[in-house]
Design a protein around this motif. Structure first.
Motif, PDB file in Angstrom:
ATOM      1  N   UNK A 246       2.373  -3.640   4.786  1.00 43.24           N
ATOM      2  CA  UNK A 246       3.118  -2.408   5.064  1.00 43.24           C
ATOM      3  C   UNK A 246       4.594  -2.684   5.326  1.00 43.24           C
ATOM      4  N   UNK A 247       4.894  -3.900   5.793  1.00 43.33           N
ATOM      5  CA  UNK A 247       6.293  -4.331   5.923  1.00 43.33           C
ATOM      6  C   UNK A 247       6.397  -5.742   5.344  1.00 43.33           C
ATOM      7  N   UNK A 248       7.603  -6.134   4.961  1.00 41.11           N
ATOM      8  CA  UNK A 248       7.788  -7.442   4.319  1.00 41.11           C
ATOM      9  C   UNK A 248       8.109  -8.557   5.307  1.00 41.11           C
ATOM     10  N   UNK A 249       9.002  -8.244   6.265  1.00 36.15           N
ATOM     11  CA  UNK A 249       9.454  -9.292   7.177  1.00 36.15           C
ATOM     12  C   UNK A 249       9.527  -8.766   8.601  1.00 36.15           C
ATOM     13  N   UNK A 250       9.245  -9.645   9.560  1.00 40.63           N
ATOM     14  CA  UNK A 250       9.335  -9.291  10.976  1.00 40.63           C
ATOM     15  C   UNK A 250      10.133 -10.385  11.689  1.00 40.63           C
TER      16      UNK A 250
ATOM     17  N   UNK B 221       0.806  -1.219   0.000  1.00 47.42           N
ATOM     18  CA  UNK B 221       0.000   0.000   0.000  1.00 47.42           C
ATOM     19  C   UNK B 221       0.841   1.270   0.000  1.00 47.42           C
ATOM     20  N   UNK B 222       2.157   1.142   0.183  1.00 48.25           N
ATOM     21  CA  UNK B 222       3.002   2.333   0.055  1.00 48.25           C
ATOM     22  C   UNK B 222       4.395   1.903  -0.382  1.00 48.25           C
ATOM     23  N   UNK B 223       5.060   2.793  -1.077  1.00 47.85           N
ATOM     24  CA  UNK B 223       6.374   2.404  -1.578  1.00 47.85           C
ATOM     25  C   UNK B 223       7.402   2.611  -0.477  1.00 47.85           C
ATOM     26  N   UNK B 224       8.241   1.604  -0.315  1.00 45.98           N
ATOM     27  CA  UNK B 224       9.298   1.690   0.679  1.00 45.98           C
ATOM     28  C   UNK B 224      10.599   1.352   0.002  1.00 45.98           C
TER      29      UNK B 224
ATOM     30  N   UNK C 216       2.725  -7.892  17.906  1.00 44.51           N
ATOM     31  CA  UNK C 216       1.403  -7.979  17.263  1.00 44.51           C
ATOM     32  C   UNK C 216       1.181  -6.831  16.292  1.00 44.51           C
ATOM     33  N   UNK C 217       1.641  -5.634  16.677  1.00 39.92           N
ATOM     34  CA  UNK C 217       1.487  -4.455  15.798  1.00 39.92           C
ATOM     35  C   UNK C 217       2.185  -4.677  14.463  1.00 39.92           C
ATOM     36  N   UNK C 218       3.427  -5.217  14.530  1.00 44.69           N
ATOM     37  CA  UNK C 218       4.173  -5.396  13.278  1.00 44.69           C
ATOM     38  C   UNK C 218       3.745  -6.651  12.518  1.00 44.69           C
ATOM     39  N   UNK C 219       3.230  -7.664  13.234  1.00 44.71           N
ATOM     40  CA  UNK C 219       2.663  -8.830  12.545  1.00 44.71           C
ATOM     41  C   UNK C 219       1.451  -8.384  11.726  1.00 44.71           C
ATOM     42  N   UNK C 220       0.669  -7.459  12.304  1.00 48.82           N
ATOM     43  CA  UNK C 220      -0.492  -6.905  11.598  1.00 48.82           C
ATOM     44  C   UNK C 220      -0.048  -6.054  10.403  1.00 48.82           C
ATOM     45  N   UNK C 221       1.010  -5.252  10.583  1.00 48.66           N
ATOM     46  CA  UNK C 221       1.520  -4.446   9.455  1.00 48.66           C
ATOM     47  C   UNK C 221       2.000  -5.352   8.321  1.00 48.66           C
ATOM     48  N   UNK C 222       2.593  -6.479   8.686  1.00 48.18           N
ATOM     49  CA  UNK C 222       3.045  -7.432   7.666  1.00 48.18           C
ATOM     50  C   UNK C 222       1.833  -8.007   6.920  1.00 48.18           C
ATOM     51  N   UNK C 223       0.809  -8.352   7.670  1.00 48.12           N
ATOM     52  CA  UNK C 223      -0.437  -8.884   7.095  1.00 48.12           C
ATOM     53  C   UNK C 223      -1.029  -7.903   6.085  1.00 48.12           C
ATOM     54  N   UNK C 224      -0.927  -6.607   6.417  1.00 49.55           N
ATOM     55  CA  UNK C 224      -1.509  -5.559   5.555  1.00 49.55           C
ATOM     56  C   UNK C 224      -0.558  -5.104   4.451  1.00 49.55           C
TER      57      UNK C 224
END
Length: 437
Positions: free
Chosen positions: A82-86, A3-6, A72-80
């Motif tokens: 927003x990040x590739x790996x946690x 959803x956003x370029x990183x 949990x916050x970053x697991x959710x961001x990965x799901x969405x």
């Protein structure tokens, strides 16, 4: 769908917990940078990168909850997307890995406290043995933590640290001197010595307590002006350290010595290896050997079986000893510790009331001690500018946990990262206000 370029493969390291974790994150980041990786520490969301490493704390309930929520916050961001790996490392991961893997499957991998090479491999980097003490420091440029040993051999009943960090392993004096020289070259002026237990330093590698010898070596490092001691265990404290502290101007007249409690019955159940009488004598010896030294301690209230009488003994002790700095925590009942077999019989509200009572008592003591500083001039290190003030510390104050010296930036200028002589003009319970002398 992202959803956003990183920027591709930027690693963001997030640190939770104590200064030992800060140090470990800095070592990790130094290794990543040496492998050519783009790495940042707790970057704002817009710049946080696509690979997240969370260095967790597993010490007590509140710290564990904070770490779990961050995962949990970053697991959710990965799901969405927003990040590739946690990736998750640190004490919580060491202690609860099977549970975490089961409950939060969206994390790519969990690592323990001794698995830096494996974590680096997962991040596409090699562990470089030759990077002795080369870290990417995250603290202000003027101070850095120096971890002199890892783990703990003490049998304290309430503490989970040996479960997460293992047995005591001291670093050699040569390695620590080399690391300190590197830090000094980068502008560090203050070393904050940390360990689970400074008192034990050297017993494993030199077969004797060697904190004094280490200090004698560190004071010779050019560029280092302050050396501060954190987390010394009261039992078996090497008294030669006090003589060196008094003699060597570089060693701050400051010690952090967690006492936890003072009632003999609680100390015995806590397996602290000391008594009220011995502890009181030790503190009086400290103050006789180094007049004017600041003593910081931490206390635990609400330990299993703590009666009102035990608590009153602790309160009287706090009133009598007048510690310069103090933290007080409500007891946390931790699985797999020796005390877990005891009944956690002090209600949570009573634990909290007792902690509040101790801190109210301490805040009055701190106010009284701070008023004595008004009109005096102290050498201060200026850590940062924040809002309308420059923020500094005296030698009697450690970063983040102790008093700060505030200088009105609309009237005065002092250089951050440098020392300045500051005259104290006003004081509250936990802050001093000053102006350049």
């Amino acid at each position: 769908m992202r959803t956003k370029s990183l920027k591709k493969n930027k690693i963001n390291v997030i640190t939770l917990g104590c200064s030992k974790n800060v140090y470990d994150s800095e070592v990790l980041m130094g290794q990543l940078r040496a492998s050519g990786k783009d790495v940042t520490h707790e970057a704002p969301e817009a710049e946080e990168g696509n690979i997240i490493v969370i260095n967790t704390c597993g010490f007590i309930d509140n710290a564990k909850a904070e770490s779990v929520n961050m995962i949990l916050e970053y697991a959710d961001k990965k799901e969405r997307g927003l990040v590739d790996k946690v990736f998750v490392t640190g004490c919580l991961s060491e202690r609860y890995r099977p549970d975490l893997e089961k409950e939060i499957p969206n994390v790519d991998q969990f690592f323990g406290t001794t698995e830096l090479p494996q974590l680096l491999k997962a991040l596409g980097a090699d562990y470089k043995h030759e990077l002795l003490g080369e870290r990417l420091t995250t603290t202000p440029k003027n101070y850095a933590y120096l971890k002199i040993s890892e783990g703990c051999d003490r049998p304290c009943s309430f503490c989970a640290i040996p479960l997460m960090r293992g047995k005591n392993v001291s670093q050699t004096i040569e390695k620590l001197v080399k690391e300190s020289e590197g830090l000094a070259k980068n502008g560090v002026k203050e070393l904050i010595l940390i360990a689970q237990d400074l008192t034990y330093y050297g017993l494993d590698i030199y077969k004797k307590r060697a904190l004094g010898e280490l200090l004698e070596a560190l004071v010779k490092v050019e560029g280092i002006e302050w050396i501060r001691l954190h987390y010394a265990f009261p039992t078996g404290f090497p008294m030669d350290v006090l003589e060196i502290m008094k003699r060597e101007p570089k060693i701050c007249n400051y010690i952090d010595i967690p006492l936890q409690h003072i009632s003999d019955s609680i100390l015995k159940s806590m397996r602290r290896g000391t008594t009220q009488e011995k502890t009181t004598k030790l503190l009086k010896d400290f103050r006789a050997a180094v007049p004017g030294m600041a003593i910081r301690t931490t206390l635990i209230v609400g330990y299993p079986g703590e009666t009102q009488e035990d608590f009153n003994i602790l309160k009287d002790f706090v009133q009598e000893m007048k510690f310069d700095r103090m933290g007080c925590f409500a007891y946390s009942h931790e699985e797999n510790t020796h005390a877990y077999a005891l009944e956690d019989d002090v209600p949570d509200n009573v634990k909290q009331e007792r902690a509040n009572e101790i801190m109210e008592l301490q805040s009055q003591i701190s106010w009284d001690l701070n008023q004595e500083k008004v009109g005096q001039t102290f050498k201060c290190i200026i850590d940062r500018k924040e809002g309308g003030h420059f923020v500094g510390r005296t030698e009697f104050d450690s970063p983040d946990v102790d008093n700060e010296v505030l200088i009105d930036a609309s009237k005065h200028y002092v250089k951050t990262g440098e020392f300045a002589m500051i005259k104290i003009i006003e004081a509250t319970e936990f802050d001093l206000y000053g102006e350049p002398a």
